[in-house]
Design a protein around this motif. Structure first.
Motif, PDB file in Angstrom:
ATOM      1  N   GLN A  30       0.827  -1.205   0.000  1.00 32.99           N
ATOM      2  CA  GLN A  30       0.000   0.000   0.000  1.00 32.99           C
ATOM      3  C   GLN A  30       0.861   1.254   0.000  1.00 32.99           C
ATOM      4  O   GLN A  30       0.608   2.181  -0.766  1.00 32.99           O
ATOM      5  N   GLU A  34       0.894   4.163  -2.850  1.00 30.48           N
ATOM      6  CA  GLU A  34       0.660   5.569  -2.506  1.00 30.48           C
ATOM      7  C   GLU A  34       1.778   6.462  -3.019  1.00 30.48           C
ATOM      8  O   GLU A  34       1.520   7.555  -3.540  1.00 30.48           O
ATOM      9  N   ARG A  42      -2.542   9.700   0.222  1.00 29.54           N
ATOM     10  CA  ARG A  42      -2.812   8.583   1.135  1.00 29.54           C
ATOM     11  C   ARG A  42      -4.177   7.980   0.861  1.00 29.54           C
ATOM     12  O   ARG A  42      -5.126   8.686   0.563  1.00 29.54           O
ATOM     13  N   LEU A  43      -4.259   6.671   0.970  1.00 33.39           N
ATOM     14  CA  LEU A  43      -5.534   5.980   0.834  1.00 33.39           C
ATOM     15  C   LEU A  43      -6.319   6.070   2.133  1.00 33.39           C
ATOM     16  O   LEU A  43      -5.744   6.002   3.220  1.00 33.39           O
TER      17      LEU A  43
END
Length: 116
Positions: A30, A34, A42-43
């Protein structure tokens, strides 16, 4: 493979020759996405961290699904995971788009097939 005998237990096993990613590896992936693909955006994570969403500066939405289960800590039941997936998709996709765009309906149907 995942088999769910709702209320009595479940069985899960990865494909032969494939290493099932650990939570630590999923977090590393992740962070990589990003930085490399989202330019540092950011997720926003939901569903136990298995689904992430971000709106990019140009207005494009980015949806990352790292697994088709484990969304609900109450247990692995298909109905609970399916409900969390539906709720999450409803939160991140404009409601009008769901009804107007046949491609969205096809994508959601594909997600549901993978969730089984």
């Amino acid at each position: 493979m995942f088999l769910d005998a709702d209320g009595t237990g479940f069985f899960a096993q990865g494909r032969p020759g494939i290493t099932v990613p650990s939570p630590a590896l999923d977090q590393r992936a992740q962070r990589y996405v990003e930085q490399r693909d989202l330019g540092g955006t950011r997720l926003r994570n939901v569903a136990g961290g298995r689904i992430g969403y971000a709106r990019l500066p140009d207005g494009t939405g980015y949806l990352r699904i790292s697994g088709f289960g484990g969304y609900d800590e109450a247990g692995p039941a298909y109905a609970r995971n399916s409900a969390v997936l539906d709720e999450t998709v409803s939160q991140v996709i404009k409601p009008g788009l769901r009804q107007q765009d046949p491609a969205f309906a096809q994508a959601l149907a594909a997600l549901r097939r993978h969730d089984r």
